[in-house]
Design a protein around this motif. Structure first.
Motif, PDB file in Angstrom:
ATOM      1  N   ASN A  54       0.821  -1.211   0.000  1.00 18.19           N
ATOM      2  CA  ASN A  54       0.000   0.000   0.000  1.00 18.19           C
ATOM      3  C   ASN A  54       0.860   1.267   0.000  1.00 18.19           C
ATOM      4  OD1 ASN A  54      -1.820   2.083   0.466  1.00 18.19           O
ATOM      5  ND2 ASN A  54      -2.858   1.067   2.158  1.00 18.19           N
ATOM      6  N   PRO A  55       0.856   2.034  -1.080  1.00 14.76           N
ATOM      7  CA  PRO A  55       1.717   3.221  -1.149  1.00 14.76           C
ATOM      8  C   PRO A  55       1.299   4.321  -0.181  1.00 14.76           C
ATOM      9  CG  PRO A  55       0.226   3.160  -3.031  1.00 14.76           C
ATOM     10  CD  PRO A  55       0.071   1.848  -2.318  1.00 14.76           C
ATOM     11  N   PHE A  56       0.030   4.305   0.244  1.00 14.19           N
ATOM     12  CA  PHE A  56      -0.423   5.297   1.218  1.00 14.19           C
ATOM     13  C   PHE A  56       0.241   5.089   2.578  1.00 14.19           C
ATOM     14  CE2 PHE A  56      -4.138   5.110  -1.676  1.00 14.19           C
ATOM     15  CZ  PHE A  56      -4.218   6.442  -2.021  1.00 14.19           C
ATOM     16  N   ILE A  57       0.747   3.884   2.833  1.00 17.79           N
ATOM     17  CA  ILE A  57       1.303   3.544   4.133  1.00 17.79           C
ATOM     18  C   ILE A  57       2.822   3.440   4.110  1.00 17.79           C
ATOM     19  CG2 ILE A  57       1.340   1.774   5.938  1.00 17.79           C
ATOM     20  CD1 ILE A  57      -1.231   3.434   5.778  1.00 17.79           C
ATOM     21  N   CYS A  58       3.363   2.810   3.102  1.00 22.09           N
ATOM     22  CA  CYS A  58       4.799   2.500   3.099  1.00 22.09           C
ATOM     23  C   CYS A  58       5.679   3.733   3.292  1.00 22.09           C
ATOM     24  CB  CYS A  58       5.175   1.790   1.804  1.00 22.09           C
ATOM     25  SG  CYS A  58       4.616   0.064   1.742  1.00 22.09           S
ATOM     26  N   ASN A  59       5.280   4.852   2.724  1.00 22.91           N
ATOM     27  CA  ASN A  59       6.112   6.054   2.804  1.00 22.91           C
ATOM     28  C   ASN A  59       5.445   7.169   3.608  1.00 22.91           C
ATOM     29  OD1 ASN A  59       8.120   4.914   1.030  1.00 22.91           O
ATOM     30  ND2 ASN A  59       6.674   5.269  -0.639  1.00 22.91           N
ATOM     31  N   ASN A  60       4.511   6.790   4.483  1.00 26.23           N
ATOM     32  CA  ASN A  60       3.738   7.775   5.224  1.00 26.23           C
ATOM     33  C   ASN A  60       4.387   8.025   6.593  1.00 26.23           C
ATOM     34  OD1 ASN A  60       1.707   9.107   6.798  1.00 26.23           O
ATOM     35  ND2 ASN A  60       0.163   8.384   5.342  1.00 26.23           N
ATOM     36  N   LYS A  61       5.047   9.164   6.746  1.00 31.51           N
ATOM     37  CA  LYS A  61       5.764   9.471   7.984  1.00 31.51           C
ATOM     38  C   LYS A  61       4.815   9.654   9.167  1.00 31.51           C
ATOM     39  CE  LYS A  61       9.735  11.625   5.686  1.00 31.51           C
ATOM     40  NZ  LYS A  61      10.548  12.863   5.527  1.00 31.51           N
ATOM     41  N   ARG A  62       3.637  10.227   8.912  1.00 33.42           N
ATOM     42  CA  ARG A  62       2.685  10.428  10.015  1.00 33.42           C
ATOM     43  C   ARG A  62       2.199   9.102  10.570  1.00 33.42           C
ATOM     44  NH1 ARG A  62      -1.336  15.512   8.527  1.00 33.42           N
ATOM     45  NH2 ARG A  62       0.284  17.134   8.485  1.00 33.42           N
ATOM     46  N   VAL A  63       1.878   8.175   9.682  1.00 33.55           N
ATOM     47  CA  VAL A  63       1.429   6.867  10.141  1.00 33.55           C
ATOM     48  C   VAL A  63       2.545   6.169  10.905  1.00 33.55           C
ATOM     49  CG1 VAL A  63       0.723   4.551   9.408  1.00 33.55           C
ATOM     50  CG2 VAL A  63      -0.317   6.566   8.350  1.00 33.55           C
ATOM     51  N   PHE A  64       3.759   6.269  10.397  1.00 34.49           N
ATOM     52  CA  PHE A  64       4.877   5.631  11.079  1.00 34.49           C
ATOM     53  C   PHE A  64       5.063   6.195  12.489  1.00 34.49           C
ATOM     54  CE2 PHE A  64       9.412   5.330  12.156  1.00 34.49           C
ATOM     55  CZ  PHE A  64       9.534   3.946  12.160  1.00 34.49           C
ATOM     56  N   GLN A  65       4.926   7.488  12.637  1.00 28.52           N
ATOM     57  CA  GLN A  65       5.066   8.089  13.963  1.00 28.52           C
ATOM     58  C   GLN A  65       3.967   7.615  14.911  1.00 28.52           C
ATOM     59  OE1 GLN A  65       7.547   9.826  15.412  1.00 28.52           O
ATOM     60  NE2 GLN A  65       8.592   9.285  13.506  1.00 28.52           N
ATOM     61  N   ARG A  66       2.785   7.390  14.384  1.00 30.12           N
ATOM     62  CA  ARG A  66       1.714   6.837  15.217  1.00 30.12           C
ATOM     63  C   ARG A  66       2.100   5.445  15.729  1.00 30.12           C
ATOM     64  NH1 ARG A  66      -3.796   7.254  11.896  1.00 30.12           N
ATOM     65  NH2 ARG A  66      -4.506   6.002  13.680  1.00 30.12           N
ATOM     66  N   LEU A  67       2.736   4.659  14.870  1.00 26.54           N
ATOM     67  CA  LEU A  67       3.161   3.327  15.278  1.00 26.54           C
ATOM     68  C   LEU A  67       4.277   3.402  16.314  1.00 26.54           C
ATOM     69  CD1 LEU A  67       3.159   1.497  11.817  1.00 26.54           C
ATOM     70  CD2 LEU A  67       1.296   1.703  13.473  1.00 26.54           C
ATOM     71  N   VAL A  68       5.189   4.341  16.142  1.00 28.03           N
ATOM     72  CA  VAL A  68       6.261   4.532  17.118  1.00 28.03           C
ATOM     73  C   VAL A  68       5.686   4.844  18.492  1.00 28.03           C
ATOM     74  CG1 VAL A  68       8.181   6.041  17.791  1.00 28.03           C
ATOM     75  CG2 VAL A  68       7.982   5.260  15.416  1.00 28.03           C
ATOM     76  N   GLN A  69       4.671   5.704  18.515  1.00 24.11           N
ATOM     77  CA  GLN A  69       4.087   6.144  19.782  1.00 24.11           C
ATOM     78  C   GLN A  69       3.354   5.032  20.529  1.00 24.11           C
ATOM     79  OE1 GLN A  69       1.738   9.540  18.628  1.00 24.11           O
ATOM     80  NE2 GLN A  69       3.539  10.708  17.987  1.00 24.11           N
ATOM     81  N   GLU A  70       3.052   3.935  19.858  1.00 22.75           N
ATOM     82  CA  GLU A  70       2.397   2.813  20.543  1.00 22.75           C
ATOM     83  C   GLU A  70       3.353   2.081  21.489  1.00 22.75           C
ATOM     84  OE1 GLU A  70      -0.663   2.290  20.610  1.00 22.75           O
ATOM     85  OE2 GLU A  70      -1.394   3.428  18.881  1.00 22.75           O
ATOM     86  N   ARG A  71       4.653   2.190  21.273  1.00 26.20           N
ATOM     87  CA  ARG A  71       5.670   1.578  22.127  1.00 26.20           C
ATOM     88  C   ARG A  71       5.387   0.087  22.369  1.00 26.20           C
ATOM     89  NH1 ARG A  71       8.840   5.329  24.644  1.00 26.20           N
ATOM     90  NH2 ARG A  71       9.323   3.875  26.342  1.00 26.20           N
ATOM     91  N   PRO A  72       5.272  -0.702  21.301  1.00 26.01           N
ATOM     92  CA  PRO A  72       4.977  -2.128  21.484  1.00 26.01           C
ATOM     93  C   PRO A  72       6.199  -2.907  21.961  1.00 26.01           C
ATOM     94  CG  PRO A  72       5.366  -1.667  19.168  1.00 26.01           C
ATOM     95  CD  PRO A  72       5.394  -0.336  19.878  1.00 26.01           C
ATOM     96  N   ASP A  73       5.941  -4.035  22.598  1.00 22.88           N
ATOM     97  CA  ASP A  73       7.022  -4.961  22.934  1.00 22.88           C
ATOM     98  C   ASP A  73       7.447  -5.758  21.708  1.00 22.88           C
ATOM     99  OD1 ASP A  73       7.120  -4.482  25.822  1.00 22.88           O
ATOM    100  OD2 ASP A  73       5.138  -5.428  25.861  1.00 22.88           O
ATOM    101  N   VAL A  74       6.501  -5.993  20.811  1.00 24.46           N
ATOM    102  CA  VAL A  74       6.777  -6.762  19.601  1.00 24.46           C
ATOM    103  C   VAL A  74       5.775  -6.352  18.530  1.00 24.46           C
ATOM    104  CG1 VAL A  74       5.271  -8.686  20.285  1.00 24.46           C
ATOM    105  CG2 VAL A  74       7.176  -9.117  18.714  1.00 24.46           C
ATOM    106  N   ILE A  75       6.187  -6.454  17.269  1.00 25.41           N
ATOM    107  CA  ILE A  75       5.307  -6.162  16.136  1.00 25.41           C
ATOM    108  C   ILE A  75       5.053  -7.473  15.393  1.00 25.41           C
ATOM    109  CG2 ILE A  75       5.044  -4.898  13.960  1.00 25.41           C
ATOM    110  CD1 ILE A  75       6.934  -2.768  15.132  1.00 25.41           C
ATOM    111  N   LEU A  76       3.789  -7.783  15.168  1.00 21.84           N
ATOM    112  CA  LEU A  76       3.387  -9.013  14.489  1.00 21.84           C
ATOM    113  C   LEU A  76       2.848  -8.676  13.106  1.00 21.84           C
ATOM    114  CD1 LEU A  76       1.487 -10.713  17.464  1.00 21.84           C
ATOM    115  CD2 LEU A  76       3.927 -10.829  16.905  1.00 21.84           C
TER     116      LEU A  76
END
Length: 284
Positions: free
Chosen positions: A56-78
């Motif tokens: 999905n090109p809307f996601i792969c290069n989307n810095k805002r979405v990536f920062q949202r994922l960073v802020q989740e602070r997961p122990d692991v990504i599945l």
């Protein structure tokens, strides 16, 4: 002539609105959080679940979405499969860079979906290069095997189930024979998370692991109030489209996916990422 002159602009406007709506459905992910009860061996964890990226090109290069994922602070990504396209398109090339960025957040465990399996069979050289690149980035990619991580001081096993393409016949529901699980050799279900791309076989998965994560059904593609998702990529009505399900002491979490493929339209069914937090049954 007058009717035609009115219909054409109206149709064009409707097409533009539909295109904008689909961009919204495919480009703005919603966050879903699930708290699940598990054995003590899996409690106290925070997991980020993604599935069905499909380049999905809307996601792969989307810095805002990536920062949202960073802020989740997961122990692991599945990653529950279908991160790429089975057709061997160049768009697959954007996926490894996205996965490497995910690896900078937390350990990543990635299991096969039907698109990875079909790409491996149809485009072996491209698949081999893809697998080599993501493994060199430190991403765990279990292929009908179990890998282990120490998370929050606990040994957690992650089993990646790879199913053959014949279990994905269009308009046909297949049963999953026990031999499909023979290679996994799960030792301790109470400390195991099963990554199984296709949720339809949850009755067969239950008992293999305390927690199973899946994707594949894209949320049912079209979702209606009080009804839920209507259709699977195999063109039948699915039982598990999105959300949290239980059979006995086993829990299944299904992601609606963060991309689309077979039927690229979505209706009332935005792409999503899921945050799973685990709580001990003993605390209840």
């Amino acid at each position: 002539m007058k009717i035609s002159s009115m219909v054409m602009p109206g149709a064009a406007a409707a097409a533009c609105l539909a295109a904008v709506y689909e961009c919204f459905e495919h480009g703005v992910p919603v966050r879903r959080e699930y708290e699940v009860t598990v054995p003590e061996e899996l409690s106290g964890l925070r997991m980020l679940l993604l599935s069905d990226l499909h380049c999905n090109p809307f996601i792969c290069n989307n810095k805002r979405v990536f920062q949202r994922l960073v802020q989740e602070r997961p122990d692991v990504i599945l990653l529950a499969g279908d991160m790429i396209s089975k057709y061997g398109k160049k768009s697959n090339d954007r996926v490894p860079a996205f996965l490497k960025r995910l690896r900078s957040i937390a350990p990543v465990v990635y299991s096969f979906g039907n698109h990875e399996e079909i790409l491996r069979a149809g485009f072996p050289e491209q698949y081999s290069a893809y697998e080599k690149e993501i493994k060199e980035a430190g991403i765990l990619f279990p292929d009908n095997e179990v890998v282990s991580l120490v998370l929050q001081g606990k040994n957690v096993d992650f089993a990646g189930l790879t199913l053959r393409p014949e279990y994905l016949c269009k308009r046909v529901r297949r049963k999953l024979p026990g031999e499909a699980f023979q290679e996994l050799r799960i030792r301790k279900p109470e400390q195991t998370v099963l990554l199984a791309h296709i949720p339809d076989f949850f009755p067969e998965y239950a008992g293999l692991a305390a927690l199973t994560v899946s994707g594949h059904n894209h949320g049912g593609i079209i979702r209606l109030p009080f009804v839920g998702g209507l259709i699977s990529p195999q063109l039948y009505f699915p039982d598990y489209t999105r959300g949290c399900y239980r059979i006995g002491d086993s829990t299944l979490v299904v992601s609606a996916g963060i991309g689309s493929h077979s039927l690229p339209a979505r209706l009332f069914n935005r792409i999503e990422y899921c945050v799973i937090t685990t709580k001990s049954r003993k605390a209840l």
